[in-house]
Design an enzyme around this catalytic site. Structure first.
Site, PDB file in Angstrom:
ATOM      1  N   TYR A 141       0.826  -1.213   0.000  1.00 42.19           N
ATOM      2  CA  TYR A 141       0.000   0.000   0.000  1.00 42.19           C
ATOM      3  C   TYR A 141       0.863   1.268   0.000  1.00 42.19           C
ATOM      4  O   TYR A 141       0.363   2.352  -0.287  1.00 42.19           O
ATOM      5  CB  TYR A 141      -0.960   0.027   1.192  1.00 42.19           C
ATOM      6  CG  TYR A 141      -2.080  -0.999   1.119  1.00 42.19           C
ATOM      7  CD1 TYR A 141      -2.198  -1.870   0.037  1.00 42.19           C
ATOM      8  CD2 TYR A 141      -3.022  -1.098   2.122  1.00 42.19           C
ATOM      9  CE1 TYR A 141      -3.203  -2.809  -0.032  1.00 42.19           C
ATOM     10  CE2 TYR A 141      -4.050  -2.039   2.060  1.00 42.19           C
ATOM     11  CZ  TYR A 141      -4.128  -2.893   0.977  1.00 42.19           C
ATOM     12  OH  TYR A 141      -5.137  -3.828   0.915  1.00 42.19           O
ATOM     13  N   LYS A 192       3.234 -15.416   1.930  1.00 47.35           N
ATOM     14  CA  LYS A 192       3.138 -16.117   0.637  1.00 47.35           C
ATOM     15  C   LYS A 192       4.584 -16.422   0.245  1.00 47.35           C
ATOM     16  O   LYS A 192       5.063 -16.061  -0.833  1.00 47.35           O
ATOM     17  CB  LYS A 192       2.406 -15.219  -0.380  1.00 47.35           C
ATOM     18  CG  LYS A 192       2.024 -15.899  -1.671  1.00 47.35           C
ATOM     19  CD  LYS A 192       0.909 -16.933  -1.534  1.00 47.35           C
ATOM     20  CE  LYS A 192       0.632 -17.605  -2.866  1.00 47.35           C
ATOM     21  NZ  LYS A 192      -0.225 -18.789  -2.753  1.00 47.35           N
ATOM     22  N   ASP A 224      -3.359 -17.993   1.140  1.00 45.73           N
ATOM     23  CA  ASP A 224      -4.528 -18.633   0.528  1.00 45.73           C
ATOM     24  C   ASP A 224      -5.094 -19.700   1.453  1.00 45.73           C
ATOM     25  O   ASP A 224      -6.308 -19.823   1.640  1.00 45.73           O
ATOM     26  CB  ASP A 224      -4.191 -19.195  -0.868  1.00 45.73           C
ATOM     27  CG  ASP A 224      -2.835 -19.875  -0.939  1.00 45.73           C
ATOM     28  OD1 ASP A 224      -2.041 -19.766   0.018  1.00 45.73           O
ATOM     29  OD2 ASP A 224      -2.555 -20.532  -1.960  1.00 45.73           O
ATOM     30  N   ASP A 248      -5.543  -6.790   5.576  1.00 48.71           N
ATOM     31  CA  ASP A 248      -6.738  -6.056   5.159  1.00 48.71           C
ATOM     32  C   ASP A 248      -7.819  -7.050   4.752  1.00 48.71           C
ATOM     33  O   ASP A 248      -8.977  -6.981   5.189  1.00 48.71           O
ATOM     34  CB  ASP A 248      -6.346  -5.156   3.965  1.00 48.71           C
ATOM     35  CG  ASP A 248      -7.406  -4.147   3.608  1.00 48.71           C
ATOM     36  OD1 ASP A 248      -8.442  -4.088   4.310  1.00 48.71           O
ATOM     37  OD2 ASP A 248      -7.228  -3.426   2.619  1.00 48.71           O
ATOM     38  N   ASP A 252     -11.235  -8.644   7.221  1.00 53.05           N
ATOM     39  CA  ASP A 252     -12.641  -8.492   6.820  1.00 53.05           C
ATOM     40  C   ASP A 252     -13.326  -9.852   6.765  1.00 53.05           C
ATOM     41  O   ASP A 252     -14.496  -9.991   7.135  1.00 53.05           O
ATOM     42  CB  ASP A 252     -12.748  -7.819   5.441  1.00 53.05           C
ATOM     43  CG  ASP A 252     -12.900  -6.309   5.579  1.00 53.05           C
ATOM     44  OD1 ASP A 252     -12.489  -5.765   6.628  1.00 53.05           O
ATOM     45  OD2 ASP A 252     -13.411  -5.671   4.645  1.00 53.05           O
TER      46      ASP A 252
END
Ligand code: NAD
Length: 364
Positions: A141, A192, A224, A248, A252
């Site tokens: 980001y 990852k 994942d 992020d 959620d």
């Protein structure tokens, strides 16, 4: 000594939900449980409308001077046509960067009274209590280079960069381990590493940090798989620590395990323990001004503020217990309404929490 809180209501339902959180703080103040000075400031679309800037200099200065910032939400369709540098979300990102709020703590707790609000089977989620620790000021980001360029061929090319230094990874892993020490002593670091070198380094650093916490059990999981495990068997997790973007998305996902976005608070901390506290949801323009928003995520953010920035864990527990009590009484805002319960509006829910704050003898 009085602690200074900067209150930033923001946009949409922000002012409505913050009014209820302030009621709770004022009730605690009135009985002497806390000594606070509340100041108000502008951020997001409201700041843009008033001053042409989603993060006015005076707001950032006041935030830096405060012991904690309590924020509602920013954004809305009105400001979507603006250039990205003037959009309300820039106010939020600017506060995070300006205060150095590198650690985002997002608990996902399922209140037993709301077990049927989750889309997952009650046996999968009942008793859920996860803490997601998301790195907040680094990663893709913020990484450079970034942007969209037009190639000589006329085709456009978009670039964002995933970048972390070892020290950035080390400090967020330390926060995760410190929190886990006060909980179930288990940390799962999500990366990852099979594809991204940057997160291969993340994994090495996480392992190194955990060796300094002999009581902590550290595990690693690819993002994942973590997403899959969160919906398959979420109770296997205690503390999850991960990068800005993975956090992020996963937070959620974890939020929805609990049934409503209107119930979940968050804390963002810097190295000095200064924090910004806000519900995880946005400004909900679809229900703004209707008195229908659930204020409990913001009230629970007040509890996190009491715990992490105001050194008042006993008062934090009282606020959390009061929230639990109003749910027990069957009060529900529309987002968590279920048959047989009594639907209330934003202000009535706030009043009920204030009424449910058990009286204490002297200071907590
Ligand atoms: P949102 O979280 O605002 O709303 C999603 C859905 O959840 C809506 O149906 C909304 O009515 C409902 N909802 C959210 N909070 C609720 C509450 N307290 N009580 C009851 N229902 C609630 O997400 P969105 O619709 O994707 O975004 C709306 C705006 O908020 C956008 O401008 C977005 O950029 C902004 N946003 C801000 C933040 C923030 O300030 N931290 C976070 C996310 C989105």
């Amino acid at each position: 000594m009085s602690k200074e809180i900067l209150v930033l209501a923001g946009d949409g339902i922000g002012p409505e939900i913050l009014a209820e959180a302030v009621k709770v703080l004022e009730a605690l103040q009135a009985e002497g449980a806390v000594t606070l000075t509340l100041r108000e400031g502008l951020v997001g679309g409201a700041a843009y409308d008033a001053l042409g800037d989603p993060l006015p200099e005076e707001t950032l200065t006041a935030a830096k001077a405060a012991d904690a910032v309590l924020l509602g939400a920013v954004g809305g369709p009105k400001w979507e046509p603006l250039h990205i540098s003037k959009r309300p979300e820039k106010g939020l990102l600017g506060l995070r960067a300006g205060l150095g709020l590198f650690a985002n703590l997002r608990p996902a707790i399922l209140y037993p009274q709301l077990a049927d609000a989750s889309t997952l089977k009650p046996e999968v989620v009942s008793g859920l209590d996860i803490m997601i620790v998301r790195e907040l000021t680094g990663g893709i980001y913020f990484g450079q280079p970034r942007g969209v360029e037009t190639l000589p061929s006329g085709e456009r090319r978009g670039v964002n960069t995933l970048v972390y230094t070892e020290s950035e990874v080390e400090r967020i892993c330390r926060v995760a381990c410190d929190i886990a020490m006060k909980r179930g002593k288990r940390v799962c670091s999500v990366d990852k590493a099979n594809v991204l070198e940057c997160t291969e380094m993340w994994r090495e650093v996480a392992t190194r940090v955990a060796t300094q916490y002999p009581e902590i059990t550290l595990s690693h999981m690819y993002v994942d798989n973590a997403a899959m495990q969160l919906v398959r068997a979420p109770k296997q997790f205690d503390v999850l620590v991960t990068t800005n973007m993975f956090g992020d998305i996963l937070s959620d996902c974890a939020a929805m395990l609990t049934g409503s976005i209107g119930m979940l608070p968050s804390a963002s901390l810097n190295a000095a323990g200064q924090g910004m506290y806000e519900p995880i949801h946005g400004s909900a323009p679809d229900i703004a001004g209707k008195g229908a928003a659930n204020p409990l995520a913001t009230i629970l953010s007040v509890a996190m503020m009491l715990r992490y920035s105001l050194d008042a864990p006993a008062v934090a527990e009282r606020v959390e217990a009061a929230v639990s009590r109003v749910l027990e009484q069957g009060l529900r805002t529309a987002d968590i309404m279920s048959p047989g319960m009594r639907q209330v509006g934003t202000a009535e829910m706030g009043d009920a929490v204030v009424a449910a704050l058990a009286p204490v003898q002297g200071r907590a």
